[in-house]
Design a protein around this motif. Structure first.
Motif, PDB file in Angstrom:
ATOM      1  N   UNK A  29       0.806  -1.216   0.000  1.00  0.00           N
ATOM      2  CA  UNK A  29       0.000   0.000   0.000  1.00  0.00           C
ATOM      3  C   UNK A  29       0.843   1.272   0.000  1.00  0.00           C
ATOM      4  N   UNK A  30       2.077   1.199   0.480  1.00  0.00           N
ATOM      5  CA  UNK A  30       2.927   2.392   0.528  1.00  0.00           C
ATOM      6  C   UNK A  30       3.355   2.858  -0.860  1.00  0.00           C
ATOM      7  N   UNK A  31       3.280   1.971  -1.860  1.00  0.00           N
ATOM      8  CA  UNK A  31       3.742   2.327  -3.198  1.00  0.00           C
ATOM      9  C   UNK A  31       2.625   2.771  -4.125  1.00  0.00           C
ATOM     10  N   UNK A  32       1.389   2.740  -3.662  1.00  0.00           N
ATOM     11  CA  UNK A  32       0.287   3.170  -4.518  1.00  0.00           C
ATOM     12  C   UNK A  32       0.414   4.652  -4.881  1.00  0.00           C
ATOM     13  N   UNK A  33       0.823   5.480  -3.926  1.00  0.00           N
ATOM     14  CA  UNK A  33       0.977   6.912  -4.191  1.00  0.00           C
ATOM     15  C   UNK A  33       2.003   7.209  -5.269  1.00  0.00           C
ATOM     16  N   UNK A  34       3.261   6.711  -5.142  1.00  0.00           N
ATOM     17  CA  UNK A  34       4.243   6.954  -6.220  1.00  0.00           C
ATOM     18  C   UNK A  34       3.812   6.382  -7.562  1.00  0.00           C
TER      19      UNK A  34
END
Length: 514
Positions: A29-34
């Motif tokens: 989930x931490x990589x959805x933004x980038x």
């Protein structure tokens, strides 16, 4: 612009959409933004839609202030974003708040960004379609529930009839045994059938009542589920006569998407339509309203102000070309102005006021009768009188102004002292000042320059379309060079550069024409 390793890898990942099924399921989930930022930057609408459809966070913010070197999302990416939100409703994604305030850009820019009007229409269409889709899904679910209840009822009837046959046979056996034993009260076959039918009718009636009470339950649940809000959408809306019906339908729609307006811009809409629109908006969402090219009049504005006071967070009011003209005496004008003053006084949180071409000379005291001091005040083309400028220089707004625009208001020898007093009061706070087209000559500017030099917080200064000679421009530039925070200076062409035939004291329109 230096790209981080994460952003470089994200752009490489979203570049090939055919591989998305292989990596999308394993993305933390931490990589959805980038990944979403890379999809917008590389114009990958399919990746945008898939990421938003599976968005793992409660909130998604797109828009606002863009980073340095970052372009606005393309029209295709925004459409894919909205489509992904709708598809995520059926997948029950974690998204609950979609904030796209400030996303709209000017139409026809680089990369085909979506303008305010187009984005508003697309948003409202999404809200209406989501409601229709939820209703269709609820109807299908209701049909399935009704079929299931009917099957259960038929099964109960079959079991009941089977049990009744067994009971009838048992009674017949008992009757035969009783006759053999010489019972004193024999039961005839006709009485036995009547008793069985009576019990069947009673059980059937009880079943109908139970089914009826249960049959209304799915319909109630359908209505409640249809009214359940799954995602709150915050956006800026641009409404005119062409999009009015679409916006009204979206704001009044009770569906899985709830539209909230942060900044409302309306053009060429009547007072009654604006009032209807404001009544549909959530009270705690609206921050600002911009009314343009609408035939309000002073009476219409006084009618809208009490409704605007019901929005507790409203801090910006902009009125442009709204036909507010009181130069002609009319019956009941004093009462209308009194209502206008009282309505403005009720806007407790107002910090930004922009009034363009309202033609209210001598009435600035009425327009600025606000309880709290303003931070942004724009008064271009307002035909301000010397009394107006004198009041402004002594008002409680002067010392708190961050931005002041007095463009195209004629300044002369009688108004320069008021302007100097105003700039002295705002010297520690004023950051942006515009005196373009105010008729400033070399002599008037020389009297203002010492006061301007004392505005140490000033970041931008606009003095375009003023009749200044080359000597006056040199004095202006020398003063601006000593101002510590000044980063932008907008100056006019010197009079020596104009062709022959220019009047001795030309207006801003004549300077622009020549």
């Amino acid at each position: 612009m230096v790209h981080s390793l994460v952003s470089i890898c994200a752009k490489e990942v979203v570049s090939d959409h055919s591989s998305s099924p292989t990596w999308l399921r394993w993305v933390p989930r931490e990589l959805y933004g980038p990944l979403l930022e890379a999809s917008f930057a590389c114009c990958r609408p399919l990746a945008v839609g898939e990421l938003v459809q599976r968005w793992p966070e409660r909130t998604l913010r797109i828009g606002g202030r863009s980073k340095a070197g970052q372009t606005a999302p393309s029209r295709l990416c925004i459409q894919a974003l909205l489509l992904g939100v709708v598809r995520g409703l059926t997948d029950r994604s974690a998204l609950q708040i979609l904030d796209i305030s400030g996303l709209q850009k000017d139409e026809g820019g680089i990369g085909e960004p979506m303008g305010g009007w187009s984005l508003t229409v697309a948003l409202c269409t999404m809200v209406v379609q989501a409601k229709a889709g939820a209703q269709r899904a609820q109807r299908k679910e209701g049909d399935r529930e009704r079929k299931r209840f009917s099957a259960l009822e038929r099964e109960r009837d079959l079991k009941r009839e089977r049990g009744q046959r067994i009971e009838s046979r048992a009674l017949q056996d008992d009757e035969t045994c009783g006759e053999k034993a010489g019972s004193k009260g024999p039961i005839s076959e006709q009485d036995l059938i009547k008793g069985v039918r009576r019990r069947m009718e009673m059980e059937r009636k009880r079943g109908i009542v139970a089914t009826g009470s249960g049959g209304s339950k799915p319909e109630t649940e359908e209505k409640e589920a249809c009214c359940e809000v799954l995602v709150h959408v915050r956006a800026d809306l641009f409404v005119n006569a062409r999009s009015w019906d679409r916006v009204r339908s979206a704001l009044s729609a009770a569906g899985p998407l709830k539209l909230q307006c942060r900044y409302l811009r309306v053009e060429e809409i009547s007072v009654s339509s604006i009032r209807t629109l404001l009544n549909l908006l959530p009270r705690r969402a609206l921050l600002g309203i911009d009314i343009r090219y609408s035939f309000l009049g002073v009476a219409g504005l006084a009618e809208l102000l009490p409704l605007l006071s019901t929005f507790p967070e409203l801090n910006s009011l902009r009125l442009h070309y709204c036909n507010l003209d009181i130069r002609r005496e009319s019956f009941g004008q004093e009462e209308v102005l009194r209502n206008l003053s009282q309505g403005l006084a009720n806007l407790q949180e107002l910090r930004q006021l922009s009034l363009t071409t309202l033609r209210l000379p001598g009435q600035l005291r009425v327009l600025l009768s606000l309880p709290q001091p303003l931070e942004v005040l724009e008064l271009p083309y307002l035909s301000l009188s010397p009394a107006d400028l004198a009041y402004l220089s002594c008002s409680h707004h002067a010392s708190s102004l961050l931005q002041l625009d007095l463009s195209d208001n004629c300044l002369d020898e009688t108004t320069v002292p008021s302007i100097r007093r105003l700039l002295s009061q705002a010297s520690s706070s004023l950051q942006h000042l515009s005196l373009s087209g105010c008729g400033l000559t070399d002599g008037l500017l020389s009297r203002l320059l010492p006061t301007l030099a004392g505005c140490w917080a000033l970041k931008s200064l606009a003095l375009a379309l003023n009749p200044l000679s080359l000597a006056g421009l040199i004095a202006l530039v020398q003063t601006a060079a000593r101002m510590p925070c000044l980063r932008q200076l907008l100056y006019p062409n010197p009079l020596e550069d104009y062709q022959p035939g220019l009047p001795d004291l030309p207006s801003s329109a004549q300077l622009l024409e020549w």
